[in-house]
Design a protein around this motif. Structure first.
Motif, PDB file in Angstrom:
ATOM      1  N   ALA A 240       0.847  -1.192   0.000  1.00  0.00           N
ATOM      2  CA  ALA A 240       0.000   0.000   0.000  1.00  0.00           C
ATOM      3  C   ALA A 240       0.879   1.236   0.000  1.00  0.00           C
ATOM      4  O   ALA A 240       1.981   1.239   0.569  1.00  0.00           O
ATOM      5  CB  ALA A 240      -0.928   0.013   1.210  1.00  0.00           C
ATOM      6  N   ALA A 241       0.396   2.287  -0.630  1.00  0.00           N
ATOM      7  CA  ALA A 241       1.050   3.592  -0.627  1.00  0.00           C
ATOM      8  C   ALA A 241       0.015   4.616  -0.164  1.00  0.00           C
ATOM      9  O   ALA A 241      -1.102   4.641  -0.690  1.00  0.00           O
ATOM     10  CB  ALA A 241       1.559   3.939  -2.026  1.00  0.00           C
ATOM     11  N   VAL A 242       0.376   5.412   0.825  1.00  0.00           N
ATOM     12  CA  VAL A 242      -0.582   6.345   1.425  1.00  0.00           C
ATOM     13  C   VAL A 242       0.029   7.737   1.533  1.00  0.00           C
ATOM     14  O   VAL A 242       1.121   7.905   2.077  1.00  0.00           O
ATOM     15  CB  VAL A 242      -1.016   5.877   2.832  1.00  0.00           C
ATOM     16  CG1 VAL A 242      -1.978   6.882   3.454  1.00  0.00           C
ATOM     17  CG2 VAL A 242      -1.658   4.498   2.770  1.00  0.00           C
ATOM     18  N   VAL A 243      -0.691   8.726   1.007  1.00  0.00           N
ATOM     19  CA  VAL A 243      -0.345  10.127   1.215  1.00  0.00           C
ATOM     20  C   VAL A 243      -1.356  10.690   2.213  1.00  0.00           C
ATOM     21  O   VAL A 243      -2.547  10.819   1.883  1.00  0.00           O
ATOM     22  CB  VAL A 243      -0.389  10.939  -0.098  1.00  0.00           C
ATOM     23  CG1 VAL A 243      -0.118  12.417   0.201  1.00  0.00           C
ATOM     24  CG2 VAL A 243       0.644  10.409  -1.082  1.00  0.00           C
ATOM     25  N   LEU A 244      -0.908  10.997   3.407  1.00  0.00           N
ATOM     26  CA  LEU A 244      -1.788  11.537   4.430  1.00  0.00           C
ATOM     27  C   LEU A 244      -1.982  13.040   4.232  1.00  0.00           C
ATOM     28  O   LEU A 244      -1.146  13.712   3.631  1.00  0.00           O
ATOM     29  CB  LEU A 244      -1.210  11.272   5.819  1.00  0.00           C
ATOM     30  CG  LEU A 244      -1.138   9.807   6.258  1.00  0.00           C
ATOM     31  CD1 LEU A 244      -0.400   9.692   7.583  1.00  0.00           C
ATOM     32  CD2 LEU A 244      -2.533   9.192   6.374  1.00  0.00           C
ATOM     33  N   ASP A 245      -3.066  13.539   4.777  1.00  0.00           N
ATOM     34  CA  ASP A 245      -3.342  14.974   4.760  1.00  0.00           C
ATOM     35  C   ASP A 245      -2.771  15.574   6.044  1.00  0.00           C
ATOM     36  O   ASP A 245      -3.249  15.261   7.138  1.00  0.00           O
ATOM     37  CB  ASP A 245      -4.846  15.208   4.688  1.00  0.00           C
ATOM     38  CG  ASP A 245      -5.206  16.685   4.541  1.00  0.00           C
ATOM     39  OD1 ASP A 245      -4.342  17.540   4.787  1.00  0.00           O
ATOM     40  OD2 ASP A 245      -6.361  16.970   4.191  1.00  0.00           O
ATOM     41  N   PRO A 246      -1.734  16.416   5.962  1.00  0.00           N
ATOM     42  CA  PRO A 246      -1.138  16.982   7.179  1.00  0.00           C
ATOM     43  C   PRO A 246      -2.104  17.842   7.975  1.00  0.00           C
ATOM     44  O   PRO A 246      -1.882  18.089   9.167  1.00  0.00           O
ATOM     45  CB  PRO A 246       0.040  17.809   6.638  1.00  0.00           C
ATOM     46  CG  PRO A 246      -0.313  18.101   5.213  1.00  0.00           C
ATOM     47  CD  PRO A 246      -1.082  16.908   4.737  1.00  0.00           C
TER      48      PRO A 246
ATOM     49  N   GLU B 206     -10.685   4.933   8.669  1.00  0.00           N
ATOM     50  CA  GLU B 206     -10.356   6.344   8.854  1.00  0.00           C
ATOM     51  C   GLU B 206      -9.323   6.809   7.825  1.00  0.00           C
ATOM     52  O   GLU B 206      -9.426   7.919   7.287  1.00  0.00           O
ATOM     53  CB  GLU B 206      -9.839   6.578  10.275  1.00  0.00           C
ATOM     54  CG  GLU B 206      -9.695   8.043  10.639  1.00  0.00           C
ATOM     55  CD  GLU B 206      -9.382   8.270  12.104  1.00  0.00           C
ATOM     56  OE1 GLU B 206      -9.245   9.445  12.489  1.00  0.00           O
ATOM     57  OE2 GLU B 206      -9.256   7.283  12.857  1.00  0.00           O
ATOM     58  N   ILE B 207      -8.337   5.964   7.562  1.00  0.00           N
ATOM     59  CA  ILE B 207      -7.324   6.309   6.561  1.00  0.00           C
ATOM     60  C   ILE B 207      -7.956   6.448   5.185  1.00  0.00           C
ATOM     61  O   ILE B 207      -7.691   7.405   4.445  1.00  0.00           O
ATOM     62  CB  ILE B 207      -6.208   5.239   6.532  1.00  0.00           C
ATOM     63  CG1 ILE B 207      -5.438   5.222   7.854  1.00  0.00           C
ATOM     64  CG2 ILE B 207      -5.244   5.504   5.369  1.00  0.00           C
ATOM     65  CD1 ILE B 207      -4.607   3.962   8.062  1.00  0.00           C
TER      66      ILE B 207
ATOM     67  N   SER C 134      -4.586  10.351  -0.690  1.00  0.00           N
ATOM     68  CA  SER C 134      -4.556   9.328  -1.730  1.00  0.00           C
ATOM     69  C   SER C 134      -4.073   8.013  -1.147  1.00  0.00           C
ATOM     70  O   SER C 134      -3.186   7.992  -0.290  1.00  0.00           O
ATOM     71  CB  SER C 134      -3.641   9.749  -2.883  1.00  0.00           C
ATOM     72  OG  SER C 134      -3.693   8.813  -3.940  1.00  0.00           O
ATOM     73  N   VAL C 135      -4.679   6.926  -1.614  1.00  0.00           N
ATOM     74  CA  VAL C 135      -4.282   5.578  -1.200  1.00  0.00           C
ATOM     75  C   VAL C 135      -4.161   4.718  -2.448  1.00  0.00           C
ATOM     76  O   VAL C 135      -5.056   4.706  -3.306  1.00  0.00           O
ATOM     77  CB  VAL C 135      -5.320   4.943  -0.246  1.00  0.00           C
ATOM     78  CG1 VAL C 135      -4.939   3.495   0.070  1.00  0.00           C
ATOM     79  CG2 VAL C 135      -5.430   5.749   1.040  1.00  0.00           C
ATOM     80  N   GLY C 136      -3.047   4.010  -2.568  1.00  0.00           N
ATOM     81  CA  GLY C 136      -2.853   3.066  -3.658  1.00  0.00           C
ATOM     82  C   GLY C 136      -2.578   1.679  -3.111  1.00  0.00           C
ATOM     83  O   GLY C 136      -1.921   1.537  -2.080  1.00  0.00           O
ATOM     84  N   ILE C 137      -3.087   0.654  -3.780  1.00  0.00           N
ATOM     85  CA  ILE C 137      -2.908  -0.724  -3.343  1.00  0.00           C
ATOM     86  C   ILE C 137      -2.441  -1.556  -4.530  1.00  0.00           C
ATOM     87  O   ILE C 137      -2.985  -1.442  -5.632  1.00  0.00           O
ATOM     88  CB  ILE C 137      -4.214  -1.308  -2.776  1.00  0.00           C
ATOM     89  CG1 ILE C 137      -4.673  -0.504  -1.550  1.00  0.00           C
ATOM     90  CG2 ILE C 137      -4.041  -2.789  -2.398  1.00  0.00           C
ATOM     91  CD1 ILE C 137      -6.054  -0.866  -1.046  1.00  0.00           C
ATOM     92  N   GLY C 138      -1.428  -2.380  -4.295  1.00  0.00           N
ATOM     93  CA  GLY C 138      -0.911  -3.246  -5.348  1.00  0.00           C
ATOM     94  C   GLY C 138      -0.687  -4.660  -4.853  1.00  0.00           C
ATOM     95  O   GLY C 138      -0.381  -4.876  -3.675  1.00  0.00           O
TER      96      GLY C 138
ATOM     97  N   ILE D 124       4.120   5.562   6.716  1.00  0.00           N
ATOM     98  CA  ILE D 124       4.410   4.137   6.555  1.00  0.00           C
ATOM     99  C   ILE D 124       3.479   3.308   7.434  1.00  0.00           C
ATOM    100  O   ILE D 124       3.001   2.243   7.023  1.00  0.00           O
ATOM    101  CB  ILE D 124       5.883   3.839   6.887  1.00  0.00           C
ATOM    102  CG1 ILE D 124       6.812   4.602   5.943  1.00  0.00           C
ATOM    103  CG2 ILE D 124       6.163   2.339   6.783  1.00  0.00           C
ATOM    104  CD1 ILE D 124       8.294   4.426   6.254  1.00  0.00           C
ATOM    105  N   ALA D 125       3.213   3.777   8.646  1.00  0.00           N
ATOM    106  CA  ALA D 125       2.290   3.069   9.532  1.00  0.00           C
ATOM    107  C   ALA D 125       0.913   2.957   8.882  1.00  0.00           C
ATOM    108  O   ALA D 125       0.268   1.895   8.930  1.00  0.00           O
ATOM    109  CB  ALA D 125       2.193   3.779  10.876  1.00  0.00           C
ATOM    110  N   ALA D 126       0.452   4.051   8.284  1.00  0.00           N
ATOM    111  CA  ALA D 126      -0.841   4.021   7.596  1.00  0.00           C
ATOM    112  C   ALA D 126      -0.820   3.005   6.463  1.00  0.00           C
ATOM    113  O   ALA D 126      -1.783   2.244   6.268  1.00  0.00           O
ATOM    114  CB  ALA D 126      -1.178   5.410   7.070  1.00  0.00           C
ATOM    115  N   ALA D 127       0.273   2.968   5.715  1.00  0.00           N
ATOM    116  CA  ALA D 127       0.398   2.011   4.616  1.00  0.00           C
ATOM    117  C   ALA D 127       0.412   0.577   5.140  1.00  0.00           C
ATOM    118  O   ALA D 127      -0.169  -0.326   4.524  1.00  0.00           O
ATOM    119  CB  ALA D 127       1.667   2.297   3.817  1.00  0.00           C
ATOM    120  N   SER D 128       1.062   0.360   6.273  1.00  0.00           N
ATOM    121  CA  SER D 128       1.115  -0.992   6.841  1.00  0.00           C
ATOM    122  C   SER D 128      -0.279  -1.463   7.226  1.00  0.00           C
ATOM    123  O   SER D 128      -0.616  -2.639   7.067  1.00  0.00           O
ATOM    124  CB  SER D 128       2.059  -1.036   8.045  1.00  0.00           C
ATOM    125  OG  SER D 128       1.463  -0.503   9.212  1.00  0.00           O
TER     126      SER D 128
END
Length: 257
Positions: free
Chosen positions: A88-94, A118-119, A125-129, A190-194
């Motif tokens: 997973a790749a996650v861009v959080l909103d600061p 919540e994420i 943006s969230v990407g999953i591969g 990274i925690a969000a992606a995990s």
């Protein structure tokens, strides 16, 4: 607000700001018991707020360099005998912090599921591969993990300006990247992606369990438990099994699925 109503709402308060708003609406008198609950809740929120701040250091430093869209990348499923590896790749909103983020392995299933929702709701943006078991057998688990990560990036709606990865480095990547040992414990992204990767893969394995109920995939998620090996001995392998992880395994009927 009545004391009984506040006591009930305390269970779901997730920020110090929300707690302060509730307190401001509380009608006196305030019982000693309720005061203790408020103090206890404040301490917990202060702790998670400070942890979030500490885990945002890398993102904050990159923001100072003008890199605002930072994608955290992590994976789930390197070790199992069956199923895909999911990245997973996650861009959080600061501007919209998500408190409680941590290494997905440290969180209960209930907490992971809540944070997953919540994420998905709050992230920019969230990407999953995925990389399949066949791809893992063909190119090895490390390269398959990188392939899943690249696929996750390709599905994102926002092009990241920088990457934070958990002990991984992607080749032929035009975006600056930083690999962090135990990154899922050091970076909120990274925690969000995990969490996204772990929950996504768990859901996949639960669906697989409905298709192949004899293997217990919903319980062990494809890992090498005794129940899993017993099912392999009794029923043989299916296409979701990783042959490269079962080279030394003997027994079971010939693959029929």
């Amino acid at each position: 607000m009545k004391a009984a109503d506040l006591a009930e709402q305390l269970k779901t308060v997730s920020t110090l700001e929300a707690l302060e708003r509730l307190e401001s609406e509380l009608e006196p008198p305030i019982s000693k018991g309720l005061q203790q609950k408020i103090v206890s809740k404040r301490k917990k929120l202060e702790k998670v707020t400070e942890k979030f701040k500490q885990m945002s250091i890398f993102e904050a430093q990159l923001a100072k360099e003008g890199l605002l869209h930072v994608a955290g990348i992590d994976e789930a499923g390197r070790g199992p005998l069956a199923g895909p590896v999911v990245a997973a790749a996650v861009v959080l909103d600061p501007e919209v912090p998500i408190y409680g983020l941590d290494d997905s392995k440290k969180l209960s299933e209930t907490v992971r599921e809540a944070l997953y929702a919540e994420i998905m709701e709050k992230a920019l943006s969230v990407g999953i591969g995925y990389a399949t078991s066949a791809e893992i057998d063909e190119i090895n688990i490390l390269q398959a993990t990188k392939l899943a990560a690249k696929r996750a990036l390709e599905t994102m709606e926002i092009d990241p300006q920088a990457l934070l990865l958990d002990a991984l480095e992607l080749e032929n990547c035009a975006v600056s990247q930083l690999s962090l040992v135990k990154g899922d414990q050091r970076s909120v992204s990274i925690a969000a992606a995990s969490i996204i990767a772990k929950v996504t893969r768990d859901h996949y394995m639960k669906r697989l369990a409905l298709q192949y109920p004899d293997y217990g995939f919903d319980a062990h998620k494809g890992y090498g438990t005794e129940r899993h090996y017993e099912a392999l001995r009794q029923y043989g392998r299916i296409s979701e099994h990783r042959d490269s992880f079962l080279k030394s395994f003997k027994g079971g009927p010939e693959r029929s699925l």
